[in-house]
Design a protein around this motif. Structure first.
Motif, PDB file in Angstrom:
ATOM      1  N   GLU A 247       3.445 120.855 -21.103  1.00  0.00           N
ATOM      2  CA  GLU A 247       4.609 120.179 -21.319  1.00  0.00           C
ATOM      3  C   GLU A 247       4.921 119.169 -20.257  1.00  0.00           C
ATOM      4  N   PRO A 248       4.923 119.579 -18.845  1.00  0.00           N
ATOM      5  CA  PRO A 248       5.122 118.402 -17.978  1.00  0.00           C
ATOM      6  C   PRO A 248       4.250 117.238 -18.064  1.00  0.00           C
ATOM      7  N   LEU A 249       3.111 117.687 -18.386  1.00  0.00           N
ATOM      8  CA  LEU A 249       2.142 116.520 -18.421  1.00  0.00           C
ATOM      9  C   LEU A 249       2.494 115.443 -19.383  1.00  0.00           C
ATOM     10  N   VAL A 250       2.827 115.919 -20.691  1.00  0.00           N
ATOM     11  CA  VAL A 250       3.098 115.213 -21.407  1.00  0.00           C
ATOM     12  C   VAL A 250       4.468 114.230 -21.165  1.00  0.00           C
ATOM     13  N   HIS A 251       5.542 114.810 -20.662  1.00  0.00           N
ATOM     14  CA  HIS A 251       6.732 114.076 -20.203  1.00  0.00           C
ATOM     15  C   HIS A 251       6.229 113.169 -19.045  1.00  0.00           C
ATOM     16  N   GLY A 252       5.498 113.543 -18.095  1.00  0.00           N
ATOM     17  CA  GLY A 252       5.055 112.861 -16.926  1.00  0.00           C
ATOM     18  C   GLY A 252       4.464 111.262 -17.445  1.00  0.00           C
ATOM     19  N   ALA A 253       3.796 111.650 -18.598  1.00  0.00           N
ATOM     20  CA  ALA A 253       2.581 110.692 -18.965  1.00  0.00           C
ATOM     21  C   ALA A 253       3.926 109.613 -19.851  1.00  0.00           C
TER      22      ALA A 253
END
Length: 338
Positions: A247-253
């Protein structure tokens, strides 16, 4: 670093969730798989009223965006409900037309995309020969190398692992643009598509996990819920950790893409492979813990199970995404040495 949604983004997700919960999406997916696009178009129209497609279109063409973070929020919710249709391809086409810089072409298509009046698909042949749901789309854009054309027709529908994702090879078509600008715009559109697909996969994984937890809590063996078995708990915990990590990888991207960060492509690739693998792992867990009933088409959960692997591979296979991340890391290390 923590990537937390603000109040408006959370409210937007809740409103989409409420809309889709009341829309009978499983029946809509089954109709879509059978070639009946009417119920799916009705859901599409309701989504358009929320401003979903306007998030990918700039204000000069009656849109609200581009807003990558809000798109990621929306597509996670769409994945949670397994909404059918070329949703990713429509926002990717909007990104391509906007980035291309052809004002006439943009004015001819983007306002209709923003309003939801135009359902379109996009095929970038370097990433695969198929266009998703081309038989339902009013317009099918095809990028072949440095050439952009609009297909004459969808071509025959091909079998798909997910019956709700109808694939076709678009044929013929008039050339709309040609040159390095098309190549660059298509690369950007592919990044938008990969981000939206990653978010969609994350949503699929979330629903698979939630419904599996519900099932193992209710199903009993030897007089106790199977969810109390240590092996089942470990399997579910591993699935949850994978989704929580993605999840944080998606939001960070999404944040990187919104800010124009030069490492956005790498971040999107990392998010795509992580979310895709997490969703696929959730599908395997759901199938195993549901037992034989998990294999039946009658079970609504099969709509999510059969979606996970195609989403994992769409707009960037795990191997391609890992290669992108490693290549970027190697390039960064070479520059540091210099």
């Amino acid at each position: 670093m923590r990537f937390l949604l603000d109040r408006e983004q959370r409210e937007f997700a809740r409103s989409l969730d409420a809309l889709l919960t009341s829309s009978g999406v499983p029946a809509t997916v089954r109709s879509w798989a059978a070639g009946d696009h009417g119920p799916g178009r009705a859901v599409w129209a309701r989504l358009a009223e929320t401003g979903l497609f306007a998030l990918a279109v700039p204000p000069e063409h009656e849109g609200l965006g581009p807003l990558p973070v809000e798109l990621a929020v929306a597509f996670e919710t769409l994945g949670r409900h397994a909404v059918p249709g070329p949703l990713v391809e429509t926002v990717a086409a909007a990104a391509l037309l906007d980035r291309l810089g052809d004002k006439s072409l943009a004015a001819g298509h983007l306002p209709a995309i923003a309003s939801g009046a135009s359902l379109v698909s996009l095929c970038v042949t370097a990433l695969g020969p198929y266009a998703l749901d081309a038989d339902a789309a009013g317009t099918v854009f095809v990028v072949d190398g440095d050439t952009l054309r609009v297909a004459d027709g969808p071509g025959p529908v091909q079998p798909s692992a997910d019956p709700g994702r109808r694939l076709a090879r678009p044929s013929g078509g008039a050339v709309l643009a040609r040159g390095p600008g098309v190549t660059a715009a298509a690369a950007y559109a592919a990044e938008v598509a990969a981000l939206a697909t990653a978010a969609q996969a994350l949503g699929v994984g979330r629903t698979l996990l939630a419904r599996t937890v519900e099932y193992v809590t209710a199903r009993t063996q030897f007089g106790v819920a199977i969810g109390s078995f240590q092996s089942v708990k470990h399997r579910l915990a591993d699935t949850l950790l994978a989704l929580e990590f993605a999840e944080p990888l998606v939001h960070g991207a999404a944040l990187a893409l919104a800010s124009g960060d030069e490492g956005a492509g790498r971040d999107i690739a990392a998010a795509k492979v992580t979310a895709g693998e997490a969703a696929y792992g959730a599908a395997r867990t759901a199938l195993q813990l549901h037992g034989a009933v998990g294999y039946t088409d009658e079970l609504d959960l099969s709509l999510w199970i059969r979606k996970a692997r195609p989403l994992r591979d769409a707009w960037g296979t795990p191997a391609a995404c890992r290669a992108r991340v490693l290549a970027d890391r190697a390039d960064t290390e070479r520059r540091a040495v210099r």
